[in-house]
Motif scaffolding. Structure first.
Motif, PDB file in Angstrom:
ATOM      1  N   GLY A 278       0.811  -1.211   0.000  1.00  0.00           N
ATOM      2  CA  GLY A 278       0.000   0.000   0.000  1.00  0.00           C
ATOM      3  C   GLY A 278       0.845   1.263   0.000  1.00  0.00           C
TER       4      GLY A 278
ATOM      5  N   GLY B 164       0.840   4.722   3.269  1.00  0.00           N
ATOM      6  CA  GLY B 164       1.651   5.027   4.454  1.00  0.00           C
ATOM      7  C   GLY B 164       2.086   3.806   5.231  1.00  0.00           C
TER       8      GLY B 164
ATOM      9  N   PHE C 264       0.961  -1.990   3.716  1.00  0.00           N
ATOM     10  CA  PHE C 264       0.348  -3.323   3.862  1.00  0.00           C
ATOM     11  C   PHE C 264       0.278  -4.025   2.495  1.00  0.00           C
ATOM     12  CE2 PHE C 264      -2.954  -6.477   4.487  1.00  0.00           C
ATOM     13  CZ  PHE C 264      -2.625  -6.966   5.737  1.00  0.00           C
TER      14      PHE C 264
ATOM     15  N   LYS D 285      -4.547  -8.059   1.242  1.00  0.00           N
ATOM     16  CA  LYS D 285      -5.757  -7.320   1.644  1.00  0.00           C
ATOM     17  C   LYS D 285      -6.945  -7.725   0.762  1.00  0.00           C
ATOM     18  CE  LYS D 285      -5.538  -2.839   2.993  1.00  0.00           C
ATOM     19  NZ  LYS D 285      -5.493  -1.372   2.901  1.00  0.00           N
TER      20      LYS D 285
ATOM     21  N   ASN E 219      -8.829   5.760  -1.211  1.00  0.00           N
ATOM     22  CA  ASN E 219      -8.517   6.824  -0.259  1.00  0.00           C
ATOM     23  C   ASN E 219      -7.719   7.915  -0.978  1.00  0.00           C
ATOM     24  OD1 ASN E 219      -7.689   8.381   1.893  1.00  0.00           O
ATOM     25  ND2 ASN E 219      -7.187   6.641   3.212  1.00  0.00           N
TER      26      ASN E 219
ATOM     27  N   GLU F  89      -5.411  12.354   1.047  1.00  0.00           N
ATOM     28  CA  GLU F  89      -4.060  12.954   1.022  1.00  0.00           C
ATOM     29  C   GLU F  89      -3.918  14.200   1.904  1.00  0.00           C
ATOM     30  OE1 GLU F  89      -1.877  14.298  -2.715  1.00  0.00           O
ATOM     31  OE2 GLU F  89      -0.692  12.581  -2.072  1.00  0.00           O
ATOM     32  N   GLY F  90      -4.023  13.972   3.221  1.00  0.00           N
ATOM     33  CA  GLY F  90      -3.947  15.116   4.139  1.00  0.00           C
ATOM     34  C   GLY F  90      -2.647  15.221   4.890  1.00  0.00           C
TER      35      GLY F  90
ATOM     36  N   TYR G 207      -8.244  15.921   8.120  1.00  0.00           N
ATOM     37  CA  TYR G 207      -7.136  14.962   8.061  1.00  0.00           C
ATOM     38  C   TYR G 207      -7.573  13.589   8.562  1.00  0.00           C
ATOM     39  CZ  TYR G 207      -2.516  13.049   9.431  1.00  0.00           C
ATOM     40  OH  TYR G 207      -1.413  12.272   9.606  1.00  0.00           O
ATOM     41  N   ILE G 208      -8.404  13.563   9.607  1.00  0.00           N
ATOM     42  CA  ILE G 208      -8.795  12.282  10.185  1.00  0.00           C
ATOM     43  C   ILE G 208      -9.591  11.438   9.182  1.00  0.00           C
ATOM     44  CG2 ILE G 208     -10.933  13.166  11.266  1.00  0.00           C
ATOM     45  CD1 ILE G 208      -8.523  10.399  12.558  1.00  0.00           C
TER      46      ILE G 208
ATOM     47  N   GLY H 192      -8.785  10.675   6.379  1.00  0.00           N
ATOM     48  CA  GLY H 192      -7.877   9.817   5.633  1.00  0.00           C
ATOM     49  C   GLY H 192      -7.665   8.491   6.343  1.00  0.00           C
ATOM     50  N   GLU H 193      -7.938   8.453   7.642  1.00  0.00           N
ATOM     51  CA  GLU H 193      -7.862   7.184   8.382  1.00  0.00           C
ATOM     52  C   GLU H 193      -9.017   6.328   7.862  1.00  0.00           C
ATOM     53  OE1 GLU H 193      -8.228   4.044  11.100  1.00  0.00           O
ATOM     54  OE2 GLU H 193      -9.818   5.480  10.693  1.00  0.00           O
TER      55      GLU H 193
ATOM     56  N   ASN I 160      -8.033   1.292  -0.363  1.00  0.00           N
ATOM     57  CA  ASN I 160      -6.658   1.417  -0.871  1.00  0.00           C
ATOM     58  C   ASN I 160      -6.362   2.852  -1.273  1.00  0.00           C
ATOM     59  OD1 ASN I 160      -6.364  -1.837  -2.394  1.00  0.00           O
ATOM     60  ND2 ASN I 160      -5.001  -0.978  -0.855  1.00  0.00           N
TER      61      ASN I 160
ATOM     62  N   GLY J 281      -4.000   6.152  14.500  1.00  0.00           N
ATOM     63  CA  GLY J 281      -2.634   6.547  14.183  1.00  0.00           C
ATOM     64  C   GLY J 281      -2.376   8.043  14.229  1.00  0.00           C
ATOM     65  N   LEU J 282      -3.431   8.868  14.263  1.00  0.00           N
ATOM     66  CA  LEU J 282      -3.181  10.311  14.300  1.00  0.00           C
ATOM     67  C   LEU J 282      -2.422  10.697  15.566  1.00  0.00           C
ATOM     68  CD1 LEU J 282      -5.512  13.172  13.181  1.00  0.00           C
ATOM     69  CD2 LEU J 282      -4.275  13.373  15.328  1.00  0.00           C
TER      70      LEU J 282
HETATM   71  C1  LIG Z   1      -4.679  10.115  10.583  1.00  0.00           C
HETATM   72  C2  LIG Z   1      -4.505   9.262   9.378  1.00  0.00           C
HETATM   73  C3  LIG Z   1      -4.623   9.824   8.112  1.00  0.00           C
HETATM   74  C4  LIG Z   1      -4.464   9.037   6.974  1.00  0.00           C
HETATM   75  N1  LIG Z   1      -4.583   9.638   5.766  1.00  0.00           N
HETATM   76  C5  LIG Z   1      -4.472   8.873   4.647  1.00  0.00           C
HETATM   77  C6  LIG Z   1      -4.638   9.461   3.358  1.00  0.00           C
HETATM   78  O1  LIG Z   1      -4.870  10.665   3.222  1.00  0.00           O
HETATM   79  N2  LIG Z   1      -4.512   8.651   2.268  1.00  0.00           N
HETATM   80  C7  LIG Z   1      -4.275   7.300   2.401  1.00  0.00           C
HETATM   81  O2  LIG Z   1      -4.215   6.605   1.394  1.00  0.00           O
HETATM   82  N3  LIG Z   1      -4.104   6.728   3.600  1.00  0.00           N
HETATM   83  C8  LIG Z   1      -4.210   7.475   4.723  1.00  0.00           C
HETATM   84  N4  LIG Z   1      -4.084   6.868   5.939  1.00  0.00           N
HETATM   85  C9  LIG Z   1      -3.877   5.404   5.985  1.00  0.00           C
HETATM   86  C10 LIG Z   1      -5.227   4.668   5.846  1.00  0.00           C
HETATM   87  O3  LIG Z   1      -5.802   4.495   7.126  1.00  0.00           O
HETATM   88  C11 LIG Z   1      -5.054   3.288   5.190  1.00  0.00           C
HETATM   89  O4  LIG Z   1      -4.035   2.600   5.831  1.00  0.00           O
HETATM   90  C12 LIG Z   1      -4.762   3.364   3.703  1.00  0.00           C
HETATM   91  O5  LIG Z   1      -5.724   4.128   3.009  1.00  0.00           O
HETATM   92  C13 LIG Z   1      -4.742   1.952   3.123  1.00  0.00           C
HETATM   93  O6  LIG Z   1      -4.404   1.984   1.757  1.00  0.00           O
HETATM   94  P1  LIG Z   1      -3.105   1.244   1.201  1.00  0.00           P
HETATM   95  O7  LIG Z   1      -3.095  -0.150   1.793  1.00  0.00           O
HETATM   96  O8  LIG Z   1      -3.307   1.239  -0.252  1.00  0.00           O
HETATM   97  O9  LIG Z   1      -1.923   2.039   1.655  1.00  0.00           O
HETATM   98  C14 LIG Z   1      -4.208   7.651   7.103  1.00  0.00           C
HETATM   99  C15 LIG Z   1      -4.077   7.079   8.373  1.00  0.00           C
HETATM  100  C16 LIG Z   1      -4.212   7.876   9.503  1.00  0.00           C
HETATM  101  C17 LIG Z   1      -4.069   7.243  10.851  1.00  0.00           C
END
Ligand SMILES: Cc1cc2nc3c(=O)[nH]c(=O)nc-3n(C[C@H](O)[C@H](O)[C@H](O)COP(=O)(O)O)c2cc1C
Ligand code: SF4
Length: 438
Positions: A62, A65, A68, A73, A90, A93-94, A178-179, A181-182, A217, A397-398
């Protein structure tokens, strides 16, 4: 500005970025001329399980961040359960400093749309969402236009290319938190609730959107899929390292001569990226940097040669995160930079759990005291103690991410803190700012 040497230029591996400079790359005609939707035609002739296996074999991790494994998944989605399945992209992008998804969606939206169709086919979803942050109006327009173009060509909708597969794709704009994005807060927001994280388990793979099996994703993850389908898993693995395969878009910002996005194989070093970006701005020397956004512990000039892949960055004491490398020089103050990030985390804390809601509130105040010349030595212990109570004790995770720059700046730059406390550095904030607003 220095010119990169040919051997460093060869480090560039334009895959996801390869169309960005083509005129009108966002239009379907251009996209189709440049291999667009060829992967979809190929994928629709495969069995969905074989596509999941292909993504597993590629080692794709992934890009949001956490890194994974993507195929794993997708494999968690229960099949034959009679429930609707969803794919949610997702695109929030914050993370401060992160700017890889926005240019991708602006310049090459069809690569994401094509990735969404293939991924949805693989996990047997007939409805997919792209959740894009509210401020990204231009990118959202490009995406909506791409969806309309794809529908008109029969790549979306009913019986796609005669395969019998149906898919509806909705582009949903969030309100800019921003939250959201979680991933679980994102799902709540998408359902129309306040964006706050959900308790896990159950995980989105079984109880995601509308309590149904859902894959969430990142944009970069899904946009990688058409290339893997066309090029194959073995080709994808020719880039990157054994455990961190493929190319990655690194975003360089701050004190660099030529900031922007540089797509290289995972494992490129900051020294190489800086050379690609024309070096530091004149008169600036590297002092500290984030490897993957403000939630990742700071690194220093000592770490210029750390390979920027998931494992090596972790071994150096940080996190690869979103590969948002924010570059700071000897003219920047790590205490002030950390304070500005904390202001962000304090503002963006959703308030659901006490360690993050209260801890960030108080840490901002301690930083204001230090930066206004009224800090004490005990303040440094208070900061570390507060981080100790946030990290690993927050609901999502924030909170954990907020502590990264505090603990790492105290690890590497304690003297800078002491210089404020002991009066050697002039205060950066006035008494008025010490009292501060909210
Ligand atoms: C506070 C916070 C903000 C996040 N913001 C984003 C985001 O903007 N874009 C994103 O893809 N994942 C973000 N994540 C991670 C997602 O929770 C998640 O792991 C991700 O979308 C999974 O996609 P991936 O497996 O393709 O990486 C954030 C996590 C946290 C804790
Ligand atoms: S860690 Fe912060 S953002 Fe996450 S649930 Fe707790 S208060 Fe909300």
């Amino acid at each position: 500005m220095t010119t990169p040497r040919p051997e460093t230029l060869a480090k560039l591996t334009p895959v996801l970025t390869k169309r960005w400079l083509s005129p009108d790359a966002w239009q379907i005609g251009t996209y189709e001329k440049l291999d667009g939707y060829a992967a979809l035609r190929k994928a629709l002739k495969s069995h969905p399980d074989d596509l999941i296996q292909l993504v597993k074999d590629s080692g794709l991790r992934g890009r949001g961040g956490a890194g994974f494994p993507t195929g794993l998944k997708w494999g968690f989605i229960p099949q034959g359960d009679g429930k609707p399945h969803y794919l949610v992209v997702n695109a929030d992008e914050g993370e401060p400093g992160t700017c890889k998804d926005l240019p991708l969606m602006t310049h090459d939206p069809h690569s994401l749309v094509e990735g969404v169709i293939i991924a949805s086919y693989a996990i047997r979803a007939n409805r997919a969402y792209i959740y894009i942050r509210g401020e990204a109006v231009h990118a959202a327009r490009r995406l909506r236009n791409a969806v309309r173009e794809a529908q008109a060509k029969g790549y979306l909708g009913r019986n796609i290319l005669g395969s019998g597969f149906d898919l509806e794709l909705v582009v949903h704009s969030g309100a800019g938190a921003y939250i959201c994005g979680e991933e679980t807060a994102l799902l709540d927001s998408l359902e129309g609730f306040r964006g706050q994280p959900r308790l896990r388990p159950p995980f989105p793979a079984t109880h995601g959107l509308y309590a149904s099996p859902t894959v969430v994703n990142n944009v970069g993850t899904i946009a990688s899929v058409p290339y893997i389908v066309l090029g194959g898993a073995a080709w994808w693995k020719t880039m990157g390292t054994e455990k961190s395969a493929g190319p990655m878009i690194y975003s360089l910002s701050g004190r660099v001569a030529n900031p922007g996005q540089f797509e290289c194989s995972l494992g490129v070093t900051l020294r190489e990226l800086l050379e690609l970006a024309g070096g530091m701005q004149p008169g600036h020397n590297l002092r500290f940097w984030t490897p993957g956004g403000s939630s990742t512990p700071l690194l220093t000039a000592e770490h210029l040669d750390v390979p920027l892949d998931f494992e090596s960055v972790a071994a150096a004491g940080s996190i690869l995160g979103t590969t948002a490398t924010q570059i700071f020089s000897d003219q920047d103050c790590p205490v002030y930079a950390t304070y500005r990030w904390l202001e962000f985390y304090h503002h963006e804390s959703c308030g659901k759990c006490t360690p993050c809601r209260e801890g960030n509130y108080w840490m901002v105040r301690v930083y204001r005291r230090i930066l206004s010349g009224q800090g004490t030595h005990e303040d440094l212990d208070t900061l570390l103690d507060t981080c100790d109570n946030i990290l690993g004790r927050s609901f999502c995770g924030l909170g954990d991410g907020a502590t990264s720059s505090v603990t790492s700046s105290l690890q590497y730059f304690k003297q800078d803190y002491l210089d404020y406390i002991e009066g050697r550095t002039a205060p950066k904030l006035s008494d008025k700012q010490l009292v501060g607003a909210h």
